[in-house]
Write a protein that holds these residues in place. Structure first.
Motif, PDB file in Angstrom:
ATOM      1  N   CYS A   8       0.841  -1.203   0.000  1.00 30.11           N
ATOM      2  CA  CYS A   8       0.000   0.000   0.000  1.00 30.11           C
ATOM      3  C   CYS A   8       0.876   1.252   0.000  1.00 30.11           C
ATOM      4  CB  CYS A   8      -0.916   0.027   1.225  1.00 30.11           C
ATOM      5  SG  CYS A   8      -2.352  -1.027   1.079  1.00 30.11           S
ATOM      6  N   ALA A   9       1.876   1.276   0.880  1.00 30.70           N
ATOM      7  CA  ALA A   9       2.815   2.396   0.974  1.00 30.70           C
ATOM      8  C   ALA A   9       4.163   1.842   1.420  1.00 30.70           C
ATOM      9  CB  ALA A   9       2.314   3.444   1.959  1.00 30.70           C
ATOM     10  N   PHE A  10       5.232   2.582   1.107  1.00 29.84           N
ATOM     11  CA  PHE A  10       6.581   2.124   1.464  1.00 29.84           C
ATOM     12  C   PHE A  10       7.486   3.333   1.655  1.00 29.84           C
ATOM     13  CE2 PHE A  10       6.897   2.913  -3.020  1.00 29.84           C
ATOM     14  CZ  PHE A  10       8.205   3.331  -3.224  1.00 29.84           C
ATOM     15  N   ASP A  11       8.649   3.058   2.270  1.00 34.52           N
ATOM     16  CA  ASP A  11       9.675   4.091   2.368  1.00 34.52           C
ATOM     17  C   ASP A  11      10.972   3.584   1.732  1.00 34.52           C
ATOM     18  OD1 ASP A  11      11.035   2.515   4.293  1.00 34.52           O
ATOM     19  OD2 ASP A  11      10.253   3.675   5.968  1.00 34.52           O
ATOM     20  N   LYS A  12      11.949   4.453   1.612  1.00 37.31           N
ATOM     21  CA  LYS A  12      13.219   4.115   0.955  1.00 37.31           C
ATOM     22  C   LYS A  12      14.025   3.082   1.733  1.00 37.31           C
ATOM     23  CE  LYS A  12      13.702   8.461  -1.446  1.00 37.31           C
ATOM     24  NZ  LYS A  12      14.380   9.727  -1.600  1.00 37.31           N
ATOM     25  N   ASN A  13      13.646   2.820   2.979  1.00 38.67           N
ATOM     26  CA  ASN A  13      14.360   1.836   3.799  1.00 38.67           C
ATOM     27  C   ASN A  13      13.756   0.434   3.681  1.00 38.67           C
ATOM     28  OD1 ASN A  13      16.199   3.761   4.872  1.00 38.67           O
ATOM     29  ND2 ASN A  13      14.557   4.481   6.208  1.00 38.67           N
ATOM     30  N   CYS A  14      12.865   0.246   2.713  1.00 38.37           N
ATOM     31  CA  CYS A  14      12.219  -1.053   2.440  1.00 38.37           C
ATOM     32  C   CYS A  14      11.221  -1.468   3.504  1.00 38.37           C
ATOM     33  CB  CYS A  14      13.247  -2.157   2.185  1.00 38.37           C
ATOM     34  SG  CYS A  14      14.117  -1.928   0.629  1.00 38.37           S
ATOM     35  N   ASN A  15      10.685  -0.498   4.240  1.00 35.07           N
ATOM     36  CA  ASN A  15       9.563  -0.772   5.135  1.00 35.07           C
ATOM     37  C   ASN A  15       8.290  -0.639   4.312  1.00 35.07           C
ATOM     38  OD1 ASN A  15      11.076  -1.016   7.641  1.00 35.07           O
ATOM     39  ND2 ASN A  15      11.515   1.148   7.319  1.00 35.07           N
ATOM     40  N   ARG A  16       7.296  -1.468   4.615  1.00 34.04           N
ATOM     41  CA  ARG A  16       6.069  -1.447   3.834  1.00 34.04           C
ATOM     42  C   ARG A  16       4.850  -1.378   4.733  1.00 34.04           C
ATOM     43  NH1 ARG A  16       3.510  -6.363   4.411  1.00 34.04           N
ATOM     44  NH2 ARG A  16       2.013  -6.098   2.755  1.00 34.04           N
ATOM     45  N   LEU A  17       3.807  -0.827   4.174  1.00 35.21           N
ATOM     46  CA  LEU A  17       2.490  -0.904   4.782  1.00 35.21           C
ATOM     47  C   LEU A  17       1.633  -1.729   3.837  1.00 35.21           C
ATOM     48  CD1 LEU A  17       1.824   2.786   5.879  1.00 35.21           C
ATOM     49  CD2 LEU A  17       2.414   0.851   7.345  1.00 35.21           C
ATOM     50  N   GLY A  18       0.973  -2.738   4.391  1.00 34.93           N
ATOM     51  CA  GLY A  18       0.018  -3.510   3.616  1.00 34.93           C
ATOM     52  C   GLY A  18      -1.370  -2.992   3.948  1.00 34.93           C
ATOM     53  N   PHE A  19      -2.332  -3.888   3.939  1.00 30.66           N
ATOM     54  CA  PHE A  19      -3.699  -3.488   4.272  1.00 30.66           C
ATOM     55  C   PHE A  19      -3.932  -3.424   5.778  1.00 30.66           C
ATOM     56  CE2 PHE A  19      -4.481  -4.591  -0.152  1.00 30.66           C
ATOM     57  CZ  PHE A  19      -5.369  -3.601  -0.529  1.00 30.66           C
ATOM     58  N   GLY A  20      -2.930  -3.812   6.571  1.00 29.80           N
ATOM     59  CA  GLY A  20      -3.028  -3.637   8.015  1.00 29.80           C
ATOM     60  C   GLY A  20      -3.453  -4.864   8.798  1.00 29.80           C
ATOM     61  N   LYS A  21      -3.612  -5.987   8.148  1.00 38.43           N
ATOM     62  CA  LYS A  21      -4.030  -7.210   8.842  1.00 38.43           C
ATOM     63  C   LYS A  21      -2.847  -8.083   9.248  1.00 38.43           C
ATOM     64  CE  LYS A  21      -8.458  -6.443   8.246  1.00 38.43           C
ATOM     65  NZ  LYS A  21      -9.286  -6.001   9.329  1.00 38.43           N
ATOM     66  N   GLY A  22      -1.649  -7.819   8.703  1.00 40.38           N
ATOM     67  CA  GLY A  22      -0.441  -8.548   9.091  1.00 40.38           C
ATOM     68  C   GLY A  22      -0.276  -9.912   8.442  1.00 40.38           C
ATOM     69  N   TYR A  23      -1.045 -10.217   7.419  1.00 42.83           N
ATOM     70  CA  TYR A  23      -0.959 -11.535   6.789  1.00 42.83           C
ATOM     71  C   TYR A  23       0.449 -11.832   6.264  1.00 42.83           C
ATOM     72  CZ  TYR A  23      -6.075 -11.854   6.789  1.00 42.83           C
ATOM     73  OH  TYR A  23      -7.389 -11.914   7.159  1.00 42.83           O
TER      74      TYR A  23
END
Length: 171
Positions: free
Chosen positions: A108-123
């Motif tokens: 869904c969203a990310f930063d330059k450090n390779c962290n990501r946001l998914g849909f928020g359920k943690g699957y």
């Protein structure tokens, strides 16, 4: 983080059909080079204007897809698909329990450090937590953000591929 998710999802929905197809193609061409030596790859069926990675299907590789079972993802070598959780085409078939070389993960969203946001359920975080595989996040450049708060349950991507950049380090 909810605001960052909503903003990033709204940004990718604003892409024209032409840009969406062109950017998805560019992303797939980059990923093909990254996974050239990998044999077992897990893809995803895109929803909500996620980058289309369907052209990564390769008959010379074992291709898997995620299916949600008991609130967790399992990898499946499909013999067909059905509309499953969240209206996603989920695979019909047996659970694959062998080693997976690379997992392609929607973002869904990310930063330059390779962290990501998914849909928020943690699957994906639960699925990837102890997996020894290449973790490749996929997004469009318009989904990049700053200030993602990382929790101890979040799994960082090894690389994130967009139409403009490849972030991270290949393992």
């Amino acid at each position: 983080m909810l605001i960052k998710r909503k903003q990033a999802r709204a940004s990718r929905k604003l892409l024209s059909i032409e840009s969406y197809n062109k950017f998805s193609d560019i992303i797939c061409q980059k990923i093909k080079k990254i996974i050239a030596d990998k044999k077992v790859i897990m893809l995803y069926n895109s929803i909500d204007n996620e980058a289309d990675v369907s052209q990564l299907v390769d008959n010379k590789k074992t291709i898997l897809y995620p299916r949600i079972e008991e609130n967790n993802i399992v990898a499946v070598k499909p013999c067909g698909f059905y509309k499953g959780s969240y209206n996603i085409n989920e695979p019909i078939g047996d659970v694959f329990n062998d080693k997976i070389d690379a997992v392609i993960v929607p973002i869904c969203a990310f930063d330059k450090n390779c962290n990501r946001l998914g849909f928020g359920k943690g699957y994906y975080d639960r699925f990837l937590i102890n997996k020894d595989c290449l973790k490749i996040g996929v997004a469009f450049s318009c989904q990049e953000t700053e200030g993602i708060i990382v929790k101890n349950t979040d799994v960082k991507m090894d690389v994130i591929v967009t139409e403009n950049n490849i972030y991270g380090e290949l393992i």
